[in-house]
Scaffold this motif. Sequence first.
Motif, mmCIF file in Angstrom:
data_model
loop_
_atom_site.group_PDB
_atom_site.id
_atom_site.type_symbol
_atom_site.label_atom_id
_atom_site.label_comp_id
_atom_site.label_asym_id
_atom_site.label_seq_id
_atom_site.Cartn_x
_atom_site.Cartn_y
_atom_site.Cartn_z
ATOM 1 N N THR A 137 0.807 -1.070 0.053
ATOM 2 C CA THR A 137 -0.059 0.030 -0.106
ATOM 3 C C THR A 137 0.728 1.200 -0.156
ATOM 4 O O THR A 137 0.656 2.305 -0.727
ATOM 5 N N ILE A 138 1.835 1.324 0.912
ATOM 6 C CA ILE A 138 2.719 2.424 0.918
ATOM 7 C C ILE A 138 3.537 2.476 -0.350
ATOM 8 O O ILE A 138 3.639 3.654 -0.814
ATOM 9 N N ALA A 139 3.897 1.369 -0.961
ATOM 10 C CA ALA A 139 4.581 1.674 -2.188
ATOM 11 C C ALA A 139 3.644 2.080 -3.388
ATOM 12 O O ALA A 139 3.946 2.687 -4.206
ATOM 13 N N GLY A 140 2.410 1.777 -3.377
ATOM 14 C CA GLY A 140 1.492 2.083 -4.168
ATOM 15 C C GLY A 140 1.187 3.956 -4.012
ATOM 16 O O GLY A 140 1.012 4.652 -4.988
ATOM 17 N N PHE A 141 0.880 4.276 -2.887
ATOM 18 C CA PHE A 141 1.026 5.679 -2.643
ATOM 19 C C PHE A 141 2.086 6.400 -3.036
ATOM 20 O O PHE A 141 1.923 7.690 -3.787
ATOM 21 N N MET A 142 3.427 5.813 -2.931
ATOM 22 C CA MET A 142 4.593 6.633 -3.347
ATOM 23 C C MET A 142 4.773 6.593 -5.002
ATOM 24 O O MET A 142 5.086 7.665 -5.554
ATOM 25 N N SER A 143 4.242 5.774 -5.309
ATOM 26 C CA SER A 143 4.234 5.675 -7.001
ATOM 27 C C SER A 143 3.351 6.443 -7.653
ATOM 28 O O SER A 143 3.863 6.733 -8.823
#
Length: 580
Positions: free
Chosen positions: A358-364
């Motif tokens: 989820t965090i990686a999605g937000f960052m991407s």
Amino acid sequence: MRFSTQTLLLQLGVVLLVVLLSGAVHAWLVYDRIGTEAENQALTLARTVAADPDVRSDVQEISKEEGTPPPAVLAAGPLQEAAEAARIRTGALFVVITDETGLRLAHPETARLGERVSTDPSVALGGQEITTRNTGTLGPSAGAKVPIYAPGTPEGAGTSNGAIVGEVSVGYSMESLSQSLARDIVPIALTAGGALLAGVLASFLLRHRLQRLTLGLEPEEISTLVHDQVAVLQGVDDGVIGIAADGRISVFNAAASRLLDVPDATGQDWATAPVPEQLKKLTRPAAQDAEAVEVVAGGRVLVASARKAWHRKEDLGWVVMLRDRTELQQLTRQLDAVGTMSTALRAQRHEFANQLHTIAGFMSIGQHEQAKEYLARISATGPLKFPVEQGELLQDTYLQAFVGAKSVEASERGVALRIGPETLVRGHVADPQDVTTVLGNLIDNAVNAAVAGSATERWVEVELLDDSASDGGTLHIVVGDSGDGLGSIEPEDVFAEGFTTADHPARPGAGQGLGLALVRQLARRRGGDVRVLEAGSTGGPGAVFMASVPGVMDVLGVMDGPGVMDVAGEQADERKDSSG
């Protein structure tokens, strides 16, 4: 030669010796009795002849004359006639009459008349009566000698003034006495033979019993078996109790004494021995093929089994085996704890993976603020979610994982597991095994009660408090449920070993009914206790249990506010006033 044969021969020799000695002594006593009777009979006859007035007169007349009449005169005289008449009438061997000098005036053999008697007459001529056993001219005899007093002289007057004029000697043949003994010896011989036969029979019976009692073993073999038994029984870790066929405890090894926490009971009656009643039930005839059972004794969980002992067709009693399952249960609890923690870690890893994605999605997609908020929310609520309400009150990771795992099990059965609002645990669990045993049993019982209860909403509430004021750190546990309570059951009865309310008890040996008994013994062994705070009521709330387990927490801080027991009492009152 076998020991039993040696014993038999020794017994036969002793019996034979005793019978022979007893027979010989009895025969001698009979012989002596017959001789004494003959002496008494001779004394009576001698007294009778000496007291005859005619005999006294005739003897006095002859004593006054110069010298002694010739044998022919004496043979035809009245003294010879009176003496022979008395001898023939009584069956005596001889009746002899002498004058005051000891010369024969009457004798069975006329040729010996006028001669001096062959035995000493001085005692009788001295005025005393005497009984004798000696050998004279007619052979061995038992007889008596009595003085003859002059007419008109009272008996016992002494020897003065010519008071004694002669003596009478009477004797009975010893050969006739031997013949009487021969007649009397028959019963003696029969008695001795009967005694010998009885002794032989008793010896054979004793030999048979000895062989049966020793199972046909020789003394050396028995000695070896005793040494081996002591070495084996005292060397094994399992408890061994031997009960003889008569109900007496014949074996009670050191392991049994240690496991049951009772002194050596060897020699006591099994029915009254200080051992758990479940062990006694195993040795009843109806339980001959019963499976092993679990017994709580001395703070230990024991697996007990009983087997009937036979030697050929002989009943030797029972053998009860005790195996300590406490260490196995400790290992099982440790494994459960490890499994619980592993489950929590796997769930945590899965949860971490989802959160990182989820965090990686937000960052991407450039949503940096959303990513920061998401991270803050994770930090506040924790990375892992169990279906347990207010789980964040548990600050110890072990308690979080264990209660969380229990909440999953409860949720699968339709029961909500929640942490009470008064929960305060600031230390760390120092003894996970005992905590697992106490807390796990109480939660499992509460979940079962909630499932079986009639309340619409099913729940179990757990409150945990650690006490820094106690030595070693005490963990106080309060567990309530939405069940129907204890009803008519006495609160103390639920802690009895083997007590269960399950409709379908587990098979024997599965530990059914041991949970609360084990929990209480474990807590009391540490100096704590487990008790019922509230019995509950039908429709809920259900029973409330409280456990105090000292020495299981490493307390890091000091509690402020009301004491633990005060808090527990307030919580119980709150549950009593609430239905859920």
